[in-house]
Design a protein around this motif. Sequence first.
Motif, PDB file in Angstrom:
ATOM      1  N   GLN A 192      17.897 -12.987 -44.430  1.00  0.00           N
ATOM      2  CA  GLN A 192      18.463 -13.650 -42.814  1.00  0.00           C
ATOM      3  C   GLN A 192      18.391 -12.557 -41.878  1.00  0.00           C
ATOM      4  O   GLN A 192      18.389 -12.993 -40.584  1.00  0.00           O
ATOM      5  CB  GLN A 192      19.872 -14.271 -43.135  1.00  0.00           C
ATOM      6  CG  GLN A 192      19.846 -15.337 -44.256  1.00  0.00           C
ATOM      7  CD  GLN A 192      21.369 -15.909 -44.346  1.00  0.00           C
ATOM      8  OE1 GLN A 192      22.236 -15.347 -44.025  1.00  0.00           O
ATOM      9  NE2 GLN A 192      21.296 -16.825 -44.860  1.00  0.00           N
ATOM     10  N   LEU A 194      18.301  -9.063 -39.219  1.00  0.00           N
ATOM     11  CA  LEU A 194      17.347  -8.380 -38.614  1.00  0.00           C
ATOM     12  C   LEU A 194      17.348  -7.246 -38.991  1.00  0.00           C
ATOM     13  O   LEU A 194      16.139  -6.258 -38.677  1.00  0.00           O
ATOM     14  CB  LEU A 194      17.584  -8.346 -37.101  1.00  0.00           C
ATOM     15  CG  LEU A 194      17.298  -9.623 -36.265  1.00  0.00           C
ATOM     16  CD1 LEU A 194      17.788  -9.867 -34.959  1.00  0.00           C
ATOM     17  CD2 LEU A 194      15.871 -10.427 -36.395  1.00  0.00           C
ATOM     18  N   THR A 324      23.459 -11.079 -37.691  1.00  0.00           N
ATOM     19  CA  THR A 324      22.539 -11.621 -36.809  1.00  0.00           C
ATOM     20  C   THR A 324      21.393 -12.168 -37.797  1.00  0.00           C
ATOM     21  O   THR A 324      21.210 -11.725 -38.875  1.00  0.00           O
ATOM     22  CB  THR A 324      22.006 -10.689 -35.743  1.00  0.00           C
ATOM     23  OG1 THR A 324      21.736  -9.731 -36.802  1.00  0.00           O
ATOM     24  CG2 THR A 324      22.951 -10.252 -34.816  1.00  0.00           C
ATOM     25  N   ARG A 325      20.421 -12.933 -37.165  1.00  0.00           N
ATOM     26  CA  ARG A 325      19.228 -13.491 -37.715  1.00  0.00           C
ATOM     27  C   ARG A 325      17.996 -13.482 -36.748  1.00  0.00           C
ATOM     28  O   ARG A 325      18.438 -13.649 -35.533  1.00  0.00           O
ATOM     29  CB  ARG A 325      19.534 -14.853 -38.373  1.00  0.00           C
ATOM     30  CG  ARG A 325      19.493 -15.937 -37.129  1.00  0.00           C
ATOM     31  CD  ARG A 325      19.849 -17.275 -38.066  1.00  0.00           C
ATOM     32  NE  ARG A 325      20.048 -18.424 -37.274  1.00  0.00           N
ATOM     33  CZ  ARG A 325      20.311 -19.715 -37.161  1.00  0.00           C
ATOM     34  NH1 ARG A 325      20.472 -20.074 -38.526  1.00  0.00           N
ATOM     35  NH2 ARG A 325      20.250 -20.684 -36.584  1.00  0.00           N
ATOM     36  N   PRO A 326      16.770 -13.630 -37.181  1.00  0.00           N
ATOM     37  CA  PRO A 326      15.596 -13.707 -36.142  1.00  0.00           C
ATOM     38  C   PRO A 326      15.924 -15.072 -35.447  1.00  0.00           C
ATOM     39  O   PRO A 326      16.318 -16.189 -35.927  1.00  0.00           O
ATOM     40  CB  PRO A 326      14.530 -13.984 -37.219  1.00  0.00           C
ATOM     41  CG  PRO A 326      14.755 -13.229 -38.532  1.00  0.00           C
ATOM     42  CD  PRO A 326      16.407 -13.350 -38.633  1.00  0.00           C
ATOM     43  N   ARG A 327      15.480 -14.972 -34.114  1.00  0.00           N
ATOM     44  CA  ARG A 327      15.649 -16.110 -33.295  1.00  0.00           C
ATOM     45  C   ARG A 327      14.740 -17.024 -33.564  1.00  0.00           C
ATOM     46  O   ARG A 327      13.396 -16.634 -33.675  1.00  0.00           O
ATOM     47  CB  ARG A 327      15.646 -15.583 -31.899  1.00  0.00           C
ATOM     48  CG  ARG A 327      15.869 -16.723 -30.825  1.00  0.00           C
ATOM     49  CD  ARG A 327      15.701 -16.153 -29.246  1.00  0.00           C
ATOM     50  NE  ARG A 327      16.608 -15.124 -28.920  1.00  0.00           N
ATOM     51  CZ  ARG A 327      18.074 -15.286 -28.814  1.00  0.00           C
ATOM     52  NH1 ARG A 327      18.394 -16.595 -28.694  1.00  0.00           N
ATOM     53  NH2 ARG A 327      18.729 -14.388 -28.447  1.00  0.00           N
ATOM     54  N   ARG A 328      15.064 -18.327 -33.685  1.00  0.00           N
ATOM     55  CA  ARG A 328      13.843 -19.435 -34.045  1.00  0.00           C
ATOM     56  C   ARG A 328      12.893 -19.763 -32.881  1.00  0.00           C
ATOM     57  O   ARG A 328      12.072 -20.194 -32.940  1.00  0.00           O
ATOM     58  CB  ARG A 328      14.638 -20.509 -34.644  1.00  0.00           C
ATOM     59  CG  ARG A 328      15.130 -20.230 -35.952  1.00  0.00           C
ATOM     60  CD  ARG A 328      15.974 -21.302 -36.663  1.00  0.00           C
ATOM     61  NE  ARG A 328      16.451 -20.970 -38.000  1.00  0.00           N
ATOM     62  CZ  ARG A 328      17.148 -21.866 -38.419  1.00  0.00           C
ATOM     63  NH1 ARG A 328      17.299 -23.039 -38.142  1.00  0.00           N
ATOM     64  NH2 ARG A 328      17.865 -21.564 -39.723  1.00  0.00           N
ATOM     65  N   GLY A 332      11.145 -14.560 -30.118  1.00  0.00           N
ATOM     66  CA  GLY A 332      11.503 -13.693 -31.003  1.00  0.00           C
ATOM     67  C   GLY A 332      13.032 -12.990 -30.798  1.00  0.00           C
ATOM     68  O   GLY A 332      13.940 -13.809 -29.957  1.00  0.00           O
ATOM     69  N   GLY A 333      13.342 -12.099 -31.259  1.00  0.00           N
ATOM     70  CA  GLY A 333      14.507 -11.397 -30.912  1.00  0.00           C
ATOM     71  C   GLY A 333      15.422 -11.788 -32.371  1.00  0.00           C
ATOM     72  O   GLY A 333      15.036 -12.541 -33.100  1.00  0.00           O
ATOM     73  N   GLY A 334      16.982 -11.590 -31.865  1.00  0.00           N
ATOM     74  CA  GLY A 334      17.779 -12.053 -32.520  1.00  0.00           C
ATOM     75  C   GLY A 334      19.010 -13.048 -32.097  1.00  0.00           C
ATOM     76  O   GLY A 334      18.942 -13.234 -30.788  1.00  0.00           O
ATOM     77  N   ASN A 337      24.277 -15.200 -36.469  1.00  0.00           N
ATOM     78  CA  ASN A 337      23.950 -15.819 -37.761  1.00  0.00           C
ATOM     79  C   ASN A 337      25.160 -16.756 -37.989  1.00  0.00           C
ATOM     80  O   ASN A 337      26.184 -16.208 -38.401  1.00  0.00           O
ATOM     81  CB  ASN A 337      23.664 -14.778 -39.054  1.00  0.00           C
ATOM     82  CG  ASN A 337      23.555 -15.648 -40.290  1.00  0.00           C
ATOM     83  OD1 ASN A 337      23.464 -16.732 -40.541  1.00  0.00           O
ATOM     84  ND2 ASN A 337      23.726 -14.927 -41.157  1.00  0.00           N
TER      85      ASN A 337
END
Length: 676
Positions: A192, A194, A324-328, A332-334, A337
């Motif tokens: 999940q 980054l 944090t998680r990858p931005r959907r 991109g980016g974070g 979470n």
Amino acid sequence: MPADHGDEAELFARVDELLADLSAQRIPLPPPRERARRRKAAGLSTDQIADALGCPAEDIAAWETGAQEPLAARRAAYARLLQGLKTLQRPEHQDTPPHQEPTPTPPSRAGKKAEQPSLFPAITPVTSTPRSRTALSQTVKLTGPLAVIDHDDTLTAHFTNGSQLPLDAENLVSLLQWTLRSGLRGDKLSKQGLDRDCDPLIVLTPAASAALHLPVALDDRARLRLADSHPVIIQLRQAGFHLTRRGFGPWPSVFRPVTDNKRASVQLAVTAWGALSQDGWNLPLLPPTDLARLLGTYTDRLLTPRGSTAVCGEELMTALRPPTRPRRAPGGGGEPNPRGLHTVLEPAPPEAPDAHPLARGRLSEQAMQEEAWDWNRPPSRQETAQFPHVVGLDTNLAFAAASSGLSVGLNSPPRHALAPAFDEKVPGAWYCDLTHAVLDPRLPSPFTPTGQAPTGPAWYTTPTLAYAQELGMDVQPIEAYLRDETGPYLTPWYERIRNAYLATMADLGVHERIPQADYLAAMKTLATADPALLGLLAALKATAKGGLGKLREGPRGITAPYTRWPALNKPTWRPDIRAAVVSRARVTLHRKMRKMAEETGRYPLAVLADCALYPAHVPTALDVVPPGPDKQGVPGLLRLGVNPGLAKEEGTQSMSWYQQRYDQGTNPARYVKHPA
């Protein structure tokens, strides 16, 4: 006056003995790591060597790490033994492929073991000749999470697979540069987040620390860190390395600024300063290769060590539920979470510890007291006459097990509500009057840490009030602080700890789903098991306990009352989560003891945290717990077994011993294992 010839002979004998000792001390010995290699290649244990030389096995381990050296006649005998082992092996110039002994046959389901499995199967170390050291240390690409660095003529890296590699590193800067090139790195635990893979861990033995010009001990005992003016720190700064705010202590983290989105960071552990012998770590003295293997096993089962076991427990929570998680969205980016803890929150006023700024001016009855039990009672005349013994039943990983599936508040601040309807699905702090509870005095009250009945309204967590409802009580909160954003934050943390614990217990010959009598027999042999495995087991349990403690970490050192301390600025500082875990563990144990009383008519005499003392006819836990149809106990009651949440026998004593301890005003449950 002429000298007495008898005295003269005695003096000459003492002088001859002294000269012999000095001569023996000059007998050459191979380097420490070669001593260990020869012993392992011959398939001998440290116990066997110790038995032959008439000394403790700990001495052999110390000789093989260079921490100590044998003296006098024992040195001569040890040198003779090592020379004999050398002649039994192939000449050192022959190429010998790495060899691993067959995996030991697992013990029977009953836990019987003819030979205790070891964490460290014998492996012939992969070494290089002096001529090839430079090429190897510069070009070999390694895999794995860590290396233990030792020194004997040169720095040598010991890896988790048993291999070794001499290094061309003359100072800490060159060692760090080698580490960053080496490829050492641990896998991240969650997909999940980054974050990149885990930083490599470099463990320095005392010999390596000395070779790298680090002091034997830290002079700054208050802050436990190397002075910023120390030459090693200056060299690091000149080479572009930085330290975190905690500085260069037993567990320093050294890094270079991120460039091209690439992280360049190394975690160090300085064993000479107590990195693996304090703060929850209590590992036995091991040769570097065995230490690397033990830490590798801890890493595989939990995570790469980062500090004290408490720090590791907290880091494990964050690694499994990253903030944090990858931005959907495109680009991109974070992003935060939603299943992790990413926001620093103030506690609700009743949840704040006494030292917290929110506790200023607070009345004692307005503070939440969700803590573990410390309760005991006098035995009745019938119990004294019928039961000559007491038996302690200790729940395995009780508080970690209580965290499994527990819904807790996540990142929304507590919401205040007046006269709310109680909802067992909503985590929170509830102010409620439970003085109308009708409880059996032979059981501790599930609503107070003292086990005494509540004397007025008090603040309770959701698990406590849910259990009050289960007991048929009318629950009408007066006010509450509720958490709207919720989830089972600790579940993956518990599952990883559970799996690590069960795997290590299986290594020790104690397995799941065995009859209670076999489990009890297996546990009685645990004290004689492999010290390395026992050290690993203790570290795993300390990681679980310390991680939960970090949720309510207090101030360190002397601070003014009601002054903020650094831990308050972490998203993982959550006393409400810890309170819910403790509450759930307490009511779970009460439920089991209540059902035990209904099933067997037997009541506890004392409870301390997760250990309950019961009266017994004979000094064994098998007299207390029902066998069940399959001899594995009765679900819902206290029963013996290795799984978290099940129990082990903590100790047995006489009823007269219990009465004496009770009369002294102490809780006998505290001393049932170690009565002295």
